[in-house]
Design an enzyme around this catalytic site. Structure first.
Site, PDB file in Angstrom:
ATOM      1  N   TYR A 193       0.922  -1.207   0.125  1.00  0.00           N
ATOM      2  CA  TYR A 193      -0.154  -0.084  -0.421  1.00  0.00           C
ATOM      3  C   TYR A 193       1.242   1.159  -0.218  1.00  0.00           C
ATOM      4  O   TYR A 193       0.191   2.120  -0.547  1.00  0.00           O
ATOM      5  CB  TYR A 193      -0.695  -0.324   0.884  1.00  0.00           C
ATOM      6  CG  TYR A 193      -2.322  -1.086   1.021  1.00  0.00           C
ATOM      7  CD1 TYR A 193      -2.484  -2.227   0.981  1.00  0.00           C
ATOM      8  CD2 TYR A 193      -3.212   0.021   1.844  1.00  0.00           C
ATOM      9  CE1 TYR A 193      -3.319  -2.484   0.838  1.00  0.00           C
ATOM     10  CE2 TYR A 193      -4.290  -0.620   1.018  1.00  0.00           C
ATOM     11  CZ  TYR A 193      -3.917  -2.257   0.883  1.00  0.00           C
ATOM     12  OH  TYR A 193      -5.618  -2.713   0.984  1.00  0.00           O
ATOM     13  N   LYS A 225       3.669 -15.157   2.980  1.00  0.00           N
ATOM     14  CA  LYS A 225       3.548 -16.497   1.876  1.00  0.00           C
ATOM     15  C   LYS A 225       5.183 -16.114   2.049  1.00  0.00           C
ATOM     16  O   LYS A 225       5.684 -15.409   1.256  1.00  0.00           O
ATOM     17  CB  LYS A 225       3.636 -15.593   0.991  1.00  0.00           C
ATOM     18  CG  LYS A 225       3.343 -16.101  -0.710  1.00  0.00           C
ATOM     19  CD  LYS A 225       2.100 -17.420  -1.163  1.00  0.00           C
ATOM     20  CE  LYS A 225       2.432 -18.650  -1.770  1.00  0.00           C
ATOM     21  NZ  LYS A 225       1.661 -19.330  -1.945  1.00  0.00           N
ATOM     22  N   ASP A 242      -2.732 -18.108   1.540  1.00  0.00           N
ATOM     23  CA  ASP A 242      -3.257 -19.458   0.419  1.00  0.00           C
ATOM     24  C   ASP A 242      -4.538 -19.833   1.184  1.00  0.00           C
ATOM     25  O   ASP A 242      -5.596 -20.572   1.062  1.00  0.00           O
ATOM     26  CB  ASP A 242      -3.074 -19.882  -0.973  1.00  0.00           C
ATOM     27  CG  ASP A 242      -1.294 -20.874  -0.601  1.00  0.00           C
ATOM     28  OD1 ASP A 242      -1.026 -20.332   0.464  1.00  0.00           O
ATOM     29  OD2 ASP A 242      -1.026 -20.850  -0.917  1.00  0.00           O
ATOM     30  N   ASP A 284      -6.245  -7.294   4.014  1.00  0.00           N
ATOM     31  CA  ASP A 284      -7.237  -6.450   3.596  1.00  0.00           C
ATOM     32  C   ASP A 284      -8.357  -8.006   3.082  1.00  0.00           C
ATOM     33  O   ASP A 284      -9.813  -8.130   3.130  1.00  0.00           O
ATOM     34  CB  ASP A 284      -7.060  -5.921   2.725  1.00  0.00           C
ATOM     35  CG  ASP A 284      -7.696  -4.442   2.022  1.00  0.00           C
ATOM     36  OD1 ASP A 284      -8.834  -4.276   2.625  1.00  0.00           O
ATOM     37  OD2 ASP A 284      -7.840  -4.648   0.437  1.00  0.00           O
ATOM     38  N   ASP A 340     -12.077  -9.209   4.137  1.00  0.00           N
ATOM     39  CA  ASP A 340     -13.455  -9.899   4.198  1.00  0.00           C
ATOM     40  C   ASP A 340     -13.935 -10.643   4.178  1.00  0.00           C
ATOM     41  O   ASP A 340     -15.068 -10.587   3.786  1.00  0.00           O
ATOM     42  CB  ASP A 340     -12.856  -8.775   2.081  1.00  0.00           C
ATOM     43  CG  ASP A 340     -13.313  -7.234   1.771  1.00  0.00           C
ATOM     44  OD1 ASP A 340     -12.994  -6.237   2.844  1.00  0.00           O
ATOM     45  OD2 ASP A 340     -14.011  -6.827   1.108  1.00  0.00           O
TER      46      ASP A 340
HETATM   47  C1  IPM Z   1     -10.190  -1.119   4.272  1.00  0.00           C
HETATM   48  C2  IPM Z   1     -10.654  -0.799   2.768  1.00  0.00           C
HETATM   49  C3  IPM Z   1      -9.269   0.235   2.005  1.00  0.00           C
HETATM   50  C4  IPM Z   1      -7.997  -0.771   1.897  1.00  0.00           C
HETATM   51  C5  IPM Z   1      -9.558   0.810   0.888  1.00  0.00           C
HETATM   52  C6  IPM Z   1     -10.898   1.504   0.443  1.00  0.00           C
HETATM   53  C7  IPM Z   1      -7.949   1.717   0.955  1.00  0.00           C
HETATM   54  O1  IPM Z   1     -10.838  -1.425   1.656  1.00  0.00           O
HETATM   55  O2  IPM Z   1      -9.904  -0.370   4.997  1.00  0.00           O
HETATM   56  O3  IPM Z   1     -10.278  -2.237   4.009  1.00  0.00           O
HETATM   57  O4  IPM Z   1      -7.723  -1.328   1.803  1.00  0.00           O
HETATM   58  O5  IPM Z   1      -7.473  -0.646   2.971  1.00  0.00           O
HETATM   59 MN    MN Z   2     -11.081  -3.741   2.626  1.00  0.00          MN
END
Ligand code: IPM
Ligand code: MN
Length: 357
Positions: A142, A189, A221, A245, A249
């Site tokens: 990032y 990894k 993975d 990240d 999710d």
């Molecule tokens: C999160 C989001 C952010 C990230 C984006 C919006 C930049 O997906 O907070 O997980 O990737 O960190």
């Molecule tokens: Mn995210």
């Protein structure tokens, strides 16, 4: 207690969900006799429109002068399909994390019994799962050097980590594991990436200092698979920025809705509390978005920023009660349940906190 809160609602559904968290914080302040003040500031697309910057200096100042930041979401479809855009709303979030030194993102994944049937996984797999994802937040791809060469036809992002960055996030992860079920899984990894080998090397150096903690290592993975196959294996999972990240999710699905996942970003300066879902532009202004992740982020704010454990517990209890009463937005409402609006859910939770003791 006096609480000075920076309110960064941002874009999309941000303002709607933040308003519900504010109702809840106000209810807590009334019930427990705290004094809360809010300072609003712009971030994301709305800040770009007004100032040209996604995280203007004035917003940074507000954050620095506050005890905690309540953050909604950033993002706007106007920018999503334009790879040439010079400024992007997401830069606001990244700049804020970097300038506040928020190197640790804590994303707890808990399941609500009343929602077990909403999970895409089988009940027995997911019931009782309770893990804390610790995501490194200010390093890696990032923030590493990025760019284009060969007339733009070659692009690169550098996944760079320094020892001090790895040490501080691992220390925090070991500490949290020590306060929980004493099991830490370091996700990397290391079979391919040099940066991962540094992570694993440092983790192996540190582990003997925490003899009470069972520390294991897992390739990312495999971790993606185990999160679905056996989520109860995990207690604290720590990993670098990009892996974190993606895995969070994924982990958010376990609970049945992404609309339930709260997070705290902590580090050197003011901590930020935000839902992990994004700005959900399709729902903006419709009063249908689930405010519970933001309300649960306010609970984390009570605990992490103000050490107000009872206040945090009361918010969680009110949220659990709204779910148990089926007083939920459309993402959680099953077939025979009337979906409630964002503001109705916010009012219900705030009323519960004021009136039910
Ligand atoms: C999160 C989001 C952010 C990230 C984006 C919006 C930049 O997906 O907070 O997980 O990737 O960190
Ligand atoms: Mn995210």
């Amino acid at each position: 207690m006096k609480m000075k809160i920076a309110k960064l609602a941002g874009d999309g559904i941000g303002p709607e969900v933040i308003e519900q968290a504010v109702k809840v914080v106000n209810a807590i302040a009334e019930r427990f006799s705290h004094e809360v003040t809010y300072t609003e500031a712009k971030v994301g697309a709305c800040a770009i429109d007004e100032t040209g910057s996604a995280y203007p200096e004035s917003t940074h100042k507000v954050c620095m002068e506050s005890d905690a930041v309540l953050f909604g979401a950033v993002g706007d479809p106007r920018f999503d399909n334009d790879p040439t855009a010079k400024v992007r709303p997401e830069q606001g979030l990244l700049a804020m994390r970097k300038s506040l030194g928020l190197y640790a993102n804590l994303r707890p994944v808990e399941t609500f019994e009343a929602l077990i049937d909403r999970s895409p996984l089988k009940n027995d797999r997911v019931s009782g799962a309770d893990l804390l994802c610790v995501r490194e937040l200010t390093g890696g791809m990032y923030f590493g050097e990025k760019g284009r060469k060969d007339n733009g036809d070659t692009a690169y992002d550098t996944n760079i980590y320094h020892r001090y960055e790895v040490e501080r996030i691992l220390k925090l992860a070991f500490d949290y594991a020590g306060r929980r079920r004493k099991h830490l899984t370091v996700v990397d990894k290391a079979n391919v990436l040099e940066s991962s080998r540094l992570w694993r090397q440092i983790a192996q150096e540190m582990a003997p200092k925490y003899p009470e903690i069972k520390c294991d290592y897992m390739y990312v993975d495999n971790a993606a698979m185990q999160l679905i196959r056996d989520p109860k294996f995990f207690d604290v999972l720590v990993t670098e920025n990009t892996f974190g990240d993606i895995l969070t999710d994924e982990a958010s699905c376990l609970t049945g809705s992404m609309g339930l996942l709260a997070s705290a970003s902590v580090g050197e300066h003011t901590s930020v509390f935000e839902p992990i879902h994004g700005s959900y532009p399709q729902a903006a202004g419709k009063n249908i978005a689930n405010p519970l992740a933001t309300i649960l982020s306010a609970a984390m704010m009570m605990e992490y920023a103000f050490s107000l454990m009872e206040e945090g517990r009361v918010i969680r209890q009110a949220v659990a009660a709204s779910i148990a009463a089926n007083f939920v937005t459309e993402d959680l409402a099953g077939e025979n349940i009337t979906p409630r609006t964002t503001s109705e859910v916010g009012d219900w939770v705030a009323d519960y906190i004021r009136n039910r003791k």
